[in-house]
Design an enzyme around this catalytic site. Structure first.
Site, short mmCIF file in Angstrom:
data_model
loop_
_atom_site.label_atom_id
_atom_site.label_comp_id
_atom_site.label_asym_id
_atom_site.label_seq_id
_atom_site.Cartn_x
_atom_site.Cartn_y
_atom_site.Cartn_z
N HIS A 59 -6.89 6.31 2.37
CA HIS A 59 -5.98 5.36 3.02
C HIS A 59 -6.69 4.77 4.24
O HIS A 59 -7.28 5.52 5.03
CB HIS A 59 -4.71 6.10 3.42
CG HIS A 59 -3.68 5.23 4.06
ND1 HIS A 59 -3.04 4.20 3.38
CD2 HIS A 59 -3.18 5.21 5.31
CE1 HIS A 59 -2.18 3.62 4.20
NE2 HIS A 59 -2.25 4.19 5.38
N MET B 138 -2.55 0.87 -6.70
CA MET B 138 -1.46 0.37 -5.87
C MET B 138 -0.08 0.72 -6.42
O MET B 138 0.82 -0.13 -6.48
CB MET B 138 -1.60 -1.14 -5.66
CG MET B 138 -2.85 -1.50 -4.87
SD MET B 138 -2.88 -0.63 -3.28
CE MET B 138 -4.56 -0.84 -2.76
N LYS C 38 6.98 2.00 -16.11
CA LYS C 38 6.30 3.08 -15.36
C LYS C 38 6.23 4.38 -16.16
O LYS C 38 5.20 5.05 -16.19
CB LYS C 38 7.04 3.31 -14.04
CG LYS C 38 6.34 4.25 -13.09
CD LYS C 38 7.15 4.41 -11.82
CE LYS C 38 6.49 5.33 -10.83
NZ LYS C 38 5.32 4.77 -10.19
C1 GAR Z 1 -9.33 0.73 0.23
O1 GAR Z 1 -9.47 0.17 1.51
C2 GAR Z 1 -8.37 1.89 0.25
O2 GAR Z 1 -8.45 2.64 1.44
C3 GAR Z 1 -7.04 1.18 0.14
O3 GAR Z 1 -7.26 0.19 -0.83
C4 GAR Z 1 -8.63 -0.23 -0.74
C5 GAR Z 1 -9.22 -0.17 -2.13
O4 GAR Z 1 -10.51 -0.74 -2.13
N1 GAR Z 1 -5.99 2.08 -0.24
C6 GAR Z 1 -4.75 2.04 0.27
O5 GAR Z 1 -4.38 1.17 1.04
C7 GAR Z 1 -3.83 3.18 -0.17
N2 GAR Z 1 -2.63 3.17 0.58
P1 GAR Z 1 -11.49 -0.48 -3.36
O6 GAR Z 1 -10.75 -0.95 -4.63
O7 GAR Z 1 -12.68 -1.32 -3.06
O8 GAR Z 1 -11.79 1.00 -3.40
#
Ligand code: GAR
Length: 198
Positions: free
Chosen positions: A111, A86, A61
């Site tokens: 989120h 993530m 990290k």
């Molecule tokens: C999205 O739904 C975003 O809101 C979520 O990951 C997905 C990414 O989609 N984020 C989280 O859960 C953050 N805690 P994408 O790669 O198509 O943008």
């Protein structure tokens, strides 16, 4: 304003934000994408949209974040946008982007829930499992916690009686792709007015 994006997966929010910049809805230049996974779909999006992309593996990290910081500084990045990245950020990276006039780090995230009610992965699944009739999508500043930074913008998302994970996610993502650029533009306006007075 120069933007950098951090992603781990599909990249649909990254794409929506770049489109908004290219269409003039967001007053900023998308300068680079950084991913932590060589198989992230966001890399193909970057290629299609002609945005320089970097793969920085996150086996360690501290090394990963130092490499991110070096790129942000080299390219003089003003705002960092998390888009399906993530990982939690450490105090090092959050501190690097801290803006004392704003009182926040210049880092945003989206989120798929109300961050005051649910933090972590799979926000749409959580809403269905808990039989909510309404959930939310939230854009927030990023701190060291998991989805704990101050809220910038939020929209509610009704859950229909026949919704399954696919239909809810489809409508939720459409809402995300609309909300994230609008929230980003509001932060850019605030930064521009802070610059004008200082
Ligand atoms: C999205 O739904 C975003 O809101 C979520 O990951 C997905 C990414 O989609 N984020 C989280 O859960 C953050 N805690 P994408 O790669 O198509 O943008």
């Amino acid at each position: 304003m120069k933007l950098a994006f951090l992603a781990s997966g599909r990249g649909s929010n990254f794409e929506a934000l770049v489109n908004a910049c290219q269409q003039g809805r967001v007053d900023a230049q998308p300068a680079m994408l950084i991913v932590d996974q060589p198989q992230a779909g966001a890399l193909q999006v970057a290629q299609r949209l002609n945005i320089p992309a970097h793969v920085l593996p996150a086996t360690d990290k501290a090394t990963h974040e130092r490499a991110i910081a070096a790129l942000l500084q080299k390219e003089d990045i003003d705002l960092l946008l998390l888009a399906g990245y993530m990982r939690l950020l450490s105090p090092f990276l959050v501190g690097l982007m801290y803006d004392s006039r704003l009182g926040q780090s210049r880092i945003l995230n989206i989120h798929p829930a109300d961050t005051r009610r649910y933090q972590g992965l799979h926000g749409y699944r959580w809403a269905l499992q808990n039989q909510l009739t309404q959930t939310a999508v939230t854009v927030h500043y990023v701190d060291e916690g998991m989805d704990t930074g101050p809220i910038i913008a939020q929209e509610s998302l009704p859950i229909l009686p026949n919704d399954d994970i696919d239909s809810l996610q489809r409508r939720g993502l459409a809402l995300e792709h609309d909300l994230y650029p609008r929230a980003l533009q509001s932060v850019i306006k605030e930064l521009q007015s802070l610059c004008a007075v200082s």
